[in-house]
Design an enzyme around this catalytic site. Sequence first.
Site, PDB file in Angstrom:
ATOM      1  N   HIS A 287       0.800  -1.407  -0.113  1.00 56.71           N
ATOM      2  CA  HIS A 287      -0.088  -0.025  -0.030  1.00 56.71           C
ATOM      3  C   HIS A 287       0.745   1.104   0.121  1.00 56.71           C
ATOM      4  O   HIS A 287       2.006   1.278   0.419  1.00 56.71           O
ATOM      5  CB  HIS A 287      -1.116  -0.049   1.179  1.00 56.71           C
ATOM      6  CG  HIS A 287      -0.038   0.090   2.540  1.00 56.71           C
ATOM      7  ND1 HIS A 287       0.427  -0.873   3.017  1.00 56.71           N
ATOM      8  CD2 HIS A 287       0.167   1.314   3.233  1.00 56.71           C
ATOM      9  CE1 HIS A 287       1.039  -0.356   4.138  1.00 56.71           C
ATOM     10  NE2 HIS A 287       0.820   0.685   4.466  1.00 56.71           N
TER      11      HIS A 287
ATOM     12  N   ASP B 299       0.319   4.939   1.653  1.00 53.65           N
ATOM     13  CA  ASP B 299      -0.349   5.725   2.714  1.00 53.65           C
ATOM     14  C   ASP B 299      -1.579   6.613   2.654  1.00 53.65           C
ATOM     15  O   ASP B 299      -0.963   7.548   1.744  1.00 53.65           O
ATOM     16  CB  ASP B 299       0.749   6.213   3.862  1.00 53.65           C
ATOM     17  CG  ASP B 299       1.513   5.320   4.468  1.00 53.65           C
ATOM     18  OD1 ASP B 299       1.222   4.383   4.905  1.00 53.65           O
ATOM     19  OD2 ASP B 299       2.852   5.749   4.744  1.00 53.65           O
TER      20      ASP B 299
ATOM     21  N   HIS C 114       4.757   0.088   0.286  1.00 55.06           N
ATOM     22  CA  HIS C 114       5.532  -0.600   1.400  1.00 55.06           C
ATOM     23  C   HIS C 114       4.640  -1.740   1.774  1.00 55.06           C
ATOM     24  O   HIS C 114       3.548  -1.790   1.897  1.00 55.06           O
ATOM     25  CB  HIS C 114       5.904   0.471   2.426  1.00 55.06           C
ATOM     26  CG  HIS C 114       5.020   1.092   3.101  1.00 55.06           C
ATOM     27  ND1 HIS C 114       4.441   2.181   2.449  1.00 55.06           N
ATOM     28  CD2 HIS C 114       4.599   0.851   4.315  1.00 55.06           C
ATOM     29  CE1 HIS C 114       3.499   2.494   3.606  1.00 55.06           C
ATOM     30  NE2 HIS C 114       3.539   1.973   4.755  1.00 55.06           N
TER      31      HIS C 114
ATOM     32  N   ARG D 138       6.070   7.204  13.654  1.00 52.96           N
ATOM     33  CA  ARG D 138       6.064   7.703  12.342  1.00 52.96           C
ATOM     34  C   ARG D 138       5.372   8.935  12.263  1.00 52.96           C
ATOM     35  O   ARG D 138       4.550   9.437  12.978  1.00 52.96           O
ATOM     36  CB  ARG D 138       4.921   6.592  11.676  1.00 52.96           C
ATOM     37  CG  ARG D 138       4.565   6.646  10.146  1.00 52.96           C
ATOM     38  CD  ARG D 138       3.850   5.766   9.618  1.00 52.96           C
ATOM     39  NE  ARG D 138       2.520   6.541   9.124  1.00 52.96           N
ATOM     40  CZ  ARG D 138       1.635   6.022   8.519  1.00 52.96           C
ATOM     41  NH1 ARG D 138       1.554   4.907   8.301  1.00 52.96           N
ATOM     42  NH2 ARG D 138       0.431   6.807   8.012  1.00 52.96           N
TER      43      ARG D 138
END
Length: 324
Positions: free
Chosen positions: A111, A113, A265, A280
């Site tokens: 995917h 983000d 990723h 993150r």
Amino acid sequence: MSALLHPTAAARGAGIEVVRLGGNLGAEIRGVDLREPLSDAQFEAVHAAFVQHQVIVLRDQDITLDQQKAFARRFGDLSIHPFSPNLDDQREVIVLDYSADNPPALTDQWHADETFRAAPPMATILRARIVPAYGGDTLFSSMTAAYTGLSERMKQYVHGLEALHDFKPWRPLFTSSEKHQAKLRELEREFPNPWHPVVRIHPVTKRRILNVNPQFVVKLRGVKDDESQAILAYLYDRAKIPEYQLRVRWAPHTVVMWDNRSVQHYAPHDYYPQRRTMDRLTIAGEPVIGVSGPYTPEEGVEPLPDGHHMPRTGNAPTREFERE
């Protein structure tokens, strides 16, 4: 920001070393200490490497969360994820803390983000705090290379197509309670399903990017459902091609930044039940711009080098059947 410099020239001028990691994406940045603010020359070099290599890795960065945020803000505003767990007083910080008590979820699928947004994030920055003794790598795949690797006939077909995106992974979190359903309706109004182009144009490099992923895409516009699913399945599988990939092995204090516009990723769950903790940050992006007009081949882009159909030279070793 000034006009983008050539990565090699920018790095040399800033005293930074850029070490290429993969054939189609990935570079390690050396000579940068994120405990200190980046100079303009250092930022230009890092930004140039980021745009060219799509994934940059910075090792041994024993930094605080505030220093990670300061680095991220050099690239743009930080965004808040509407579904992921975050800090009470710093909601732009996503805490990915998985262990036997909190099993990993939703990361073991290719995917990009937050493509359910009209303007998905420009980039993501992940900092390793606790890493497992084994497993826990992250795989990245270049969707620039994925597009380049398509046949001309397939490029012609997907040119101008659009795909519907949705925050479908998190819909099961909402129960049938009145409170949850009201919140779901509110989020649907805040994030109405966007139709994104299947072929995106990178706003800096102007390269074409394959812009579909199985985590958020629902269907293609203008084709039958069975046709849509078959075409999407083929396009999704482009991320699985090893030549397009980079695999990053984490260590404490490793920082990885990737271009969410051109990279997908995948984080395997192979470390469970060990603990793996990451902080993150996501950097806000711009509306997605796709190809327009009739199809023409991408200018100035050579086929991906793979050695196929290349002649053997006189220095090649002799095969058994060639011996007299």
